[in-house]
Design a protein around this motif. Sequence first.
Motif, mmCIF file in Angstrom:
data_model
loop_
_atom_site.group_PDB
_atom_site.id
_atom_site.type_symbol
_atom_site.label_atom_id
_atom_site.label_comp_id
_atom_site.label_asym_id
_atom_site.label_seq_id
_atom_site.Cartn_x
_atom_site.Cartn_y
_atom_site.Cartn_z
ATOM 1 N N MET A 169 -8.695 5.947 -5.696
ATOM 2 C CA MET A 169 -7.495 5.807 -6.490
ATOM 3 C C MET A 169 -7.886 5.300 -7.875
ATOM 4 O O MET A 169 -8.712 4.420 -8.016
ATOM 5 C CB MET A 169 -6.533 4.829 -5.808
ATOM 6 N N PRO A 194 1.930 -0.993 -10.687
ATOM 7 C CA PRO A 194 1.681 -1.406 -9.300
ATOM 8 C C PRO A 194 2.920 -1.284 -8.413
ATOM 9 O O PRO A 194 2.800 -0.961 -7.232
ATOM 10 C CB PRO A 194 1.225 -2.853 -9.425
ATOM 11 N N PHE A 230 -3.046 2.051 -10.956
ATOM 12 C CA PHE A 230 -2.620 0.941 -10.105
ATOM 13 C C PHE A 230 -2.229 -0.272 -10.943
ATOM 14 O O PHE A 230 -1.226 -0.913 -10.678
ATOM 15 C CB PHE A 230 -3.726 0.572 -9.124
ATOM 16 N N VAL A 246 3.179 2.267 -7.197
ATOM 17 C CA VAL A 246 2.124 2.538 -6.208
ATOM 18 C C VAL A 246 2.501 1.931 -4.860
ATOM 19 O O VAL A 246 2.388 2.580 -3.819
ATOM 20 C CB VAL A 246 0.760 2.009 -6.703
ATOM 21 N N TYR A 247 2.978 0.689 -4.866
ATOM 22 C CA TYR A 247 3.401 0.044 -3.618
ATOM 23 C C TYR A 247 4.592 0.768 -2.995
ATOM 24 O O TYR A 247 4.682 0.882 -1.766
ATOM 25 C CB TYR A 247 3.751 -1.421 -3.848
#
Length: 128
Positions: free
Chosen positions: A1, A10, A6, A13-14
């Motif tokens: 990744m 973030p 990220f 992404v989460y």
Amino acid sequence: MNKNIFHKNPLIVYMILFSLIMEIIGILVLDDKKSFTIGLVFGLVFSILKLMLMKNSIKKAVTMPEAKAQTYTNVQYLIRYVLTGIVLFVAALEPSISLLGVFFGLLSMKLAAYMQYFSLKKAAKKQA
């Protein structure tokens, strides 16, 4: 990744990671996999759009006087939740969209916030 992606987004992404986990569980447990997947993607996309709306409203509110910023953020909050209600209403009426999938897609933003909090807390412990 790609670590740049990220660190830049973030929460997104989460949100995607949580949705992928829910998709795997849905595939293993549910009978109507296609409907669940459509609902999950529908809820996830809408959650990402809500996150972008929130980001834009915060950026704009920071530049306003306090009283005007409070009114502006309250209106934006109301708009986001009315839109959420509309998304849930559409999912409830459309048989090809799983309401459960939409629910988990919408929930992804809340869980992503917790995941980011705990990862930041863990990173702070490592630095200490």
